[in-house]
Design an enzyme around this catalytic site. Sequence first.
Site, mmCIF file in Angstrom:
data_model
loop_
_atom_site.group_PDB
_atom_site.id
_atom_site.type_symbol
_atom_site.label_atom_id
_atom_site.label_comp_id
_atom_site.label_asym_id
_atom_site.label_seq_id
_atom_site.Cartn_x
_atom_site.Cartn_y
_atom_site.Cartn_z
ATOM 1 N N CYS A 1 -1.071 -32.023 -8.175
ATOM 2 C CA CYS A 1 0.125 -31.965 -7.348
ATOM 3 C C CYS A 1 -0.142 -32.570 -5.971
ATOM 4 O O CYS A 1 -1.245 -32.993 -5.655
ATOM 5 C CB CYS A 1 0.569 -30.512 -7.184
ATOM 6 S SG CYS A 1 0.717 -29.625 -8.759
ATOM 7 N N GLY B 1 -4.414 -28.612 -7.630
ATOM 8 C CA GLY B 1 -5.718 -28.452 -8.268
ATOM 9 C C GLY B 1 -5.651 -27.725 -9.590
ATOM 10 O O GLY B 1 -4.581 -27.509 -10.160
#
Length: 635
Positions: free
Chosen positions: A2, A77
């Site tokens: 992201c 992550g």
Amino acid sequence: MCGISGVFSLTGVAKKYEASLDKALLSLSKRGPDKQGKYFHNRVGLGHTRLSIIDVSDAGAQPMFDATGRYCIIYNGEIYNYKELRKELDAKGVKLKSQTDTEILLNLYILYKEKCLDLLNGFFSFAVYDSQDGTVFIARDRMGIKPLLFYQDTDKIIFASEMKAILSFPVNKELDYTSLFMYLQLNYIPAPSSILRHVKKLKPGHYLTIAADGSIEISRYYMIKYDPVSRHAKPVNYDDAKENLKKLLGESVQRRMIADVPLGAFLSGGIDSSVIVSLAAQYTNKLNTFSIGFKDEPYFDETKYAEFVAQKFNTNHTSFSLATQDLYDNLFDILDYVDEPFADSSAIAVYILSKHTRTKVTVALSGDGADELFAGYNKHLAEMRVKNSGFVNFLVKLNRPFLGLLPKSRNNAVSNFARQMHRYSEGLDLNTEERYWRWCAFIDEQEAARALNVFEEPIENTDEYLLRKNAFLTYYKRDGTINDTLYSDMQLILPNDMLTKVDLMSMANSLEVRVPFLDHHVVNYVFSLPSDFKIFNNNRKRILKDAFNDVLPPELLKRKKQGFEVPLLKWFRGDLKNIILNDLLAEDRIKSQGIFNPQYVEALKKQLFSSSPVEAVAQIWGLLVFQYWHKKYIE
């Protein structure tokens, strides 16, 4: 994977920055093409772009809140041990509503605050806002696999996954000339600095807290366990070390196979990626693997070795065969995505591999990190020879005048050998720390100073530069072996060059890349081993090759390490010649800009078109990347 961005207003509510946050999220859309979200409360605004990997349902949307609504997280992550951590939360009576690692991370932070970082196995940058006390907690993973930058002025604090998101806000774009000086040497800018004076990078293994009054405090939570005294006190058996390494790497790969989307692996035909594929193939029936070959450059084409490995482990292999024109056709897309000068030209090949891989999978495993852990670079072998080859070093020094007369370039084997020997001979005159810095750089400090109009000579008087440089050289004074070099590489080259390259080029194509060699259990273990386990005589990556010599094809183990040289010189003398001479490096432009020494740049261009370009190719590339960035973001 992201993108995240946030703002902390120091002069009123954060909502006034909503238009800027919208622009920031748009700039991060390739990091997270699936969904966007934002949240404002009092002085804090948070934004998120999502690339769905685990629990792709709307339950994983961000910004995400805890059950009480007090805490809010934005996160970039993967936490690989999230299932084990979920059990810990269950045992404590925490009720979760999704299957995401995001929700687990948020609740771990609520329970343990910054101590939650010690529990995580993964890569990440994230921010948690506590709406009750008005604080923001921001953290970056141990090795620096995922980026996090921040900015502060009298009005606001901004943080984001990429600089382009920060530049979406009204910010001071003053150049940091010390950073530029380091960039001219290294072709990248080491954290915590950036090309802009007011933008900083959160260093790997650190967290940052913004207090309710807007003050910032930065702390370190992780350092590689590198204790030479302890290691020498407890000798390690080589065969036992091989088995331990195989076990740890196998566990690391298995952890990184978790995904709710298609997953594959890069397979270059080298040792590192082949080791990862050999392990990953144990955990799936038909692993997808990907490599690129170069039709016009057969010397650099490793696809036949990748196919040996693919056949041995029965992978679903795709080899993308490219012409050098394909590299050039993607060049300006790459330059457009780079939001801070970054001139590692191998990024071009990584971009194209990521672009093609993304058509088949969303997640790819990579062999990055092995060179820094196991002594895979030429400079590691050179440093060992400096320490152990007295008579050879005497002969090299004796022949230095002759070496200086030879044509030097990266264009063919003979001139490249002359270039390498000349660099080696220069290093013999330097102490250990200075030699390390010189061999990390393309040009020396005096040369970089001559390139700039605004950097002071002599170098000894530039206090800020020496402060930054010496911060990295302090890692070099522990053991007196190659382990010092490797430890320094883990602080300098790995996060600031190699991992930056992979993150930027993969995220430009919405591809998540996972790096099993950089599991902190693997890293800590490798740094407990003696240096001769990693490099012995001329044998680099000794223990890695020996640990897997019974499973890898023998063709791989016998061959020399191979890189890929992007044909920059060919482009500079052809397709890019007009841009060099009449646009970005045109003499009138350089003069009016006032950053670079016009005489120096003209001499560099002359050298570029000579029979002995030496490092002019890398220097010109670095200048072009900077000029392209400057034109887009500053002018």
